[in-house]
Scaffold this active site. Structure first.
Site, PDB file in Angstrom:
ATOM      1  N   THR A  72       0.716  -1.168   0.057  1.00  0.00           N
ATOM      2  CA  THR A  72       0.017  -0.001   0.110  1.00  0.00           C
ATOM      3  C   THR A  72       0.796   1.210  -0.019  1.00  0.00           C
ATOM      4  O   THR A  72       0.899   2.183  -0.670  1.00  0.00           O
ATOM      5  CB  THR A  72      -0.980   0.053   1.331  1.00  0.00           C
ATOM      6  OG1 THR A  72      -1.858  -1.201   1.036  1.00  0.00           O
ATOM      7  CG2 THR A  72      -1.855   1.319   1.337  1.00  0.00           C
ATOM      8  N   ASN A 150      -5.516  -9.516  -8.454  1.00  0.00           N
ATOM      9  CA  ASN A 150      -5.479 -10.428  -6.930  1.00  0.00           C
ATOM     10  C   ASN A 150      -6.860 -10.930  -6.884  1.00  0.00           C
ATOM     11  O   ASN A 150      -7.093 -11.956  -6.226  1.00  0.00           O
ATOM     12  CB  ASN A 150      -5.251  -9.547  -6.060  1.00  0.00           C
ATOM     13  CG  ASN A 150      -6.021  -8.187  -5.936  1.00  0.00           C
ATOM     14  OD1 ASN A 150      -6.082  -7.366  -6.920  1.00  0.00           O
ATOM     15  ND2 ASN A 150      -6.991  -7.961  -5.067  1.00  0.00           N
ATOM     16  N   SER A 198       5.000  -7.198  -2.012  1.00  0.00           N
ATOM     17  CA  SER A 198       4.563  -7.143  -0.584  1.00  0.00           C
ATOM     18  C   SER A 198       5.055  -8.577   0.100  1.00  0.00           C
ATOM     19  O   SER A 198       5.117  -9.492  -0.482  1.00  0.00           O
ATOM     20  CB  SER A 198       3.335  -7.053  -0.228  1.00  0.00           C
ATOM     21  OG  SER A 198       2.748  -7.095   1.276  1.00  0.00           O
ATOM     22  N   ALA A 199       5.466  -8.532   1.288  1.00  0.00           N
ATOM     23  CA  ALA A 199       6.261  -9.844   1.889  1.00  0.00           C
ATOM     24  C   ALA A 199       5.082 -10.720   2.362  1.00  0.00           C
ATOM     25  O   ALA A 199       5.475 -12.043   1.964  1.00  0.00           O
ATOM     26  CB  ALA A 199       7.117  -9.310   3.260  1.00  0.00           C
ATOM     27  N   HIS A 200       3.977 -10.327   2.712  1.00  0.00           N
ATOM     28  CA  HIS A 200       2.904 -11.209   3.313  1.00  0.00           C
ATOM     29  C   HIS A 200       2.380 -12.244   2.345  1.00  0.00           C
ATOM     30  O   HIS A 200       1.381 -12.887   2.660  1.00  0.00           O
ATOM     31  CB  HIS A 200       1.989 -10.634   4.293  1.00  0.00           C
ATOM     32  CG  HIS A 200       1.136  -9.747   3.769  1.00  0.00           C
ATOM     33  ND1 HIS A 200      -0.481 -10.101   3.651  1.00  0.00           N
ATOM     34  CD2 HIS A 200       1.103  -8.369   3.205  1.00  0.00           C
ATOM     35  CE1 HIS A 200      -0.907  -9.049   3.028  1.00  0.00           C
ATOM     36  NE2 HIS A 200      -0.262  -8.064   2.752  1.00  0.00           N
ATOM     37  N   THR A 237      13.668   4.664  10.922  1.00  0.00           N
ATOM     38  CA  THR A 237      14.581   3.516  11.176  1.00  0.00           C
ATOM     39  C   THR A 237      13.791   2.295  10.325  1.00  0.00           C
ATOM     40  O   THR A 237      12.726   2.183  10.719  1.00  0.00           O
ATOM     41  CB  THR A 237      14.660   3.373  12.575  1.00  0.00           C
ATOM     42  OG1 THR A 237      15.406   4.606  13.102  1.00  0.00           O
ATOM     43  CG2 THR A 237      15.756   2.328  12.757  1.00  0.00           C
ATOM     44  N   CYS A 325      -9.478  -6.665   1.267  1.00  0.00           N
ATOM     45  CA  CYS A 325      -9.513  -5.165   1.727  1.00  0.00           C
ATOM     46  C   CYS A 325     -11.130  -4.651   1.526  1.00  0.00           C
ATOM     47  O   CYS A 325     -11.146  -3.674   1.933  1.00  0.00           O
ATOM     48  CB  CYS A 325      -8.501  -4.263   0.840  1.00  0.00           C
ATOM     49  SG  CYS A 325      -7.058  -5.161   0.725  1.00  0.00           S
TER      50      CYS A 325
HETATM   51  N1  PMP Z   1      -1.931  -4.760  -4.411  1.00  0.00           N
HETATM   52  C1  PMP Z   1      -2.502  -5.791  -4.378  1.00  0.00           C
HETATM   53  C2  PMP Z   1      -2.894  -6.462  -5.864  1.00  0.00           C
HETATM   54  C3  PMP Z   1      -2.952  -6.539  -3.223  1.00  0.00           C
HETATM   55  O1  PMP Z   1      -3.494  -7.720  -3.454  1.00  0.00           O
HETATM   56  C4  PMP Z   1      -2.658  -5.844  -1.891  1.00  0.00           C
HETATM   57  C5  PMP Z   1      -2.919  -6.653  -0.793  1.00  0.00           C
HETATM   58  N2  PMP Z   1      -4.309  -6.950  -0.786  1.00  0.00           N
HETATM   59  C6  PMP Z   1      -1.762  -4.747  -2.003  1.00  0.00           C
HETATM   60  C7  PMP Z   1      -1.599  -4.036  -3.140  1.00  0.00           C
HETATM   61  C8  PMP Z   1      -1.516  -4.145  -0.677  1.00  0.00           C
HETATM   62  O2  PMP Z   1      -0.335  -4.604  -0.080  1.00  0.00           O
HETATM   63  P1  PMP Z   1      -0.337  -4.643   1.660  1.00  0.00           P
HETATM   64  O3  PMP Z   1      -0.954  -5.515   2.156  1.00  0.00           O
HETATM   65  O4  PMP Z   1       1.218  -5.078   1.573  1.00  0.00           O
HETATM   66  O5  PMP Z   1      -0.354  -3.087   1.689  1.00  0.00           O
END
Ligand code: PMP
Length: 389
Positions: A72, A150, A198-200, A237, A325
């Site tokens: 994000t 996504n 993104s890491a997660h 940091t 989201c």
């Molecule tokens: N872009 C896409 C296509 C995503 O699927 C997501 C996560 N839902 C994000 C951006 C945002 O990533 P983050 O959760 O690391 O803020």
């Protein structure tokens, strides 16, 4: 109690043991990566190792990678008015595809009236002719198109988009979050100027991301100012433990990409065959275009995604209605709406997304649940909405 089945890997993934170990080890590092003493240098080494690993996962130069608090933030940082290459004027307009994540559709730091939406076709792929017109309207523009969606998993023709953007002296940002760890990503080969990850989504911790910025790009104003961390691009940091976990997850992602993709593709085939056997009129969105191997977005006549997600959950199966989201707010998927499904179908998409821990048994459990639920959730004799799409 029977075990739950997690089939929402596009929302987030479980933490990999390698990422957990790196994260926990880094928690014991006291030094500040900006300090010159030995403790600081030790912390800095962890930071730079992680930078190399994440950069390698997208075939980018580590020098061009900035760590952030997640995609994000990466997206918000990338969407800066005034970006340009040495020989091009600053981009004052933003063009984003209609199926972008909300963090891109929000427009970053562009004024609302400087943002235009580029339409997509029925499979969710960007309409290149319309994009070309939008680019020619008032060049140059910053353009943001995701590598893969996504919700549907549809993979955009980024190289073609990049060629159009370059021809119009524009700048291209690619949100590669959904594609990361699932298909091969090569920053230079894609032809883009900025790329978010993104890491997660790859087994790393939540709250860490990165933005790759091409070396010849100018005018990237930091969103956070203060210390000169991350070459002045992102003050504060660094989240050392999170970044260490991200680096470890990126190592695994590169090493296991092909195996992981083949594993998911085989399971998805089983899933999609099963869905169609249970409800003959099932629609799988973006079915005929290149898609991520782990993602299925489907619907059936009369299906309400929110009700179905809750019903699946009560059966012990975690799935989602479009992007996480936007869950909680009951509204049609903007992705399906942009694909021209009409409101009924746009409220009926169920996303099942798979990962490295998914098993055949998980797929069979999900199908068993669907067989039970479809009897009440699907209107067997109402094919009208489907015919219209
Ligand atoms: N872009 C896409 C296509 C995503 O699927 C997501 C996560 N839902 C994000 C951006 C945002 O990533 P983050 O959760 O690391 O803020």
């Amino acid at each position: 109690m029977t075990q739950r089945v997690y089939l929402d890997w596009n929302a987030t993934t479980p933490l990999l043991p390698e990422a957990r170990a790196a994260l926990v080890a880094a928690l014991d590092i006291c030094g500040n990566p900006s300090s010159v003493h030995g403790e600081g240098r030790r912390a800095r080494r962890i930071l730079q190792d992680a930078r190399s690993a994440v950069a390698a996962a997208v075939a980018a130069d580590p020098k061009t990678l900035t760590f952030t608090s997640g995609a994000t933030e990466s997206n918000a940082l990338a969407l800066t008015p005034g970006l340009h290459r040495a020989a091009t004027p600053p981009a004052r307009r933003l063009v984003v595809s209609a199926v972008e994540h909300s963090s891109v559709r929000a427009g970053g730091r562009f004024p609302r009236d400087a943002v235009a939406l580029a339409p997509v076709d029925r499979s969710g792929l960007i309409d290149l002719a319309r994009l070309e017109q939008l680019l020619a309207d008032a060049p140059p523009a910053l353009v943001s198109v995701m590598l893969a969606n996504n919700e549907t998993g549809a993979i955009q023709p980024i190289r073609e988009v990049a060629a159009l953007v370059r021809a119009n002296r524009g700048i291209l940002h690619v949100d590669a979050v959904a594609a990361f760890g699932k298909i091969n990503i090569d920053f230079k080969d894609l032809g883009c100027d900025l790329l978010s990850v993104s890491a997660h989504k790859i087994g790393g911790p939540k709250g860490v991301g990165a933005l790759v910025v091409a070396e010849d790009l100018r005018g990237l104003e930091p969103a956070l100012t203060g210390g000169g961390q991350e070459k002045g691009r992102r003050a504060g940091t660094e989240n050392l433990a999170g970044i260490a976990g991200f680096g470890a997850a990126a190592h695994v992602a590169i090493a296991s990409l092909e195996r992981h993709a083949a594993h998911c593709a085989a399971l998805r085939l089983r899933l999609e065959r099963g869905l169609k056997q249970i409800v003959g009129s099932t629609i799988i969105f973006a079915e005929t275009v290149p898609r991520l191997p782990n993602t299925t977005l489907f619907t059936a006549p009369g299906l309400h995604a929110e009700t179905a997600v809750i019903a699946f959950d009560l059966e012990g199966i975690a799935v989602s209605s479009g992007s996480a989201c936007s869950s909680g707010k009951v509204q049609p998927s903007h992705v399906l709406t942009a694909m021209g499904t009409g409101e009924a179908l746009a409220s009926g998409g169920i996303r099942i997304s798979l990962g490295w821990e998914t098993t055949e048994n998980d797929i069979d459990r999900a199908l068993e649940a669907w067989r039970k639920l479809a009897g009440t959730l699907v209107k067997k004799n109402d094919e009208t909405v489907l015919e219209r799409f």
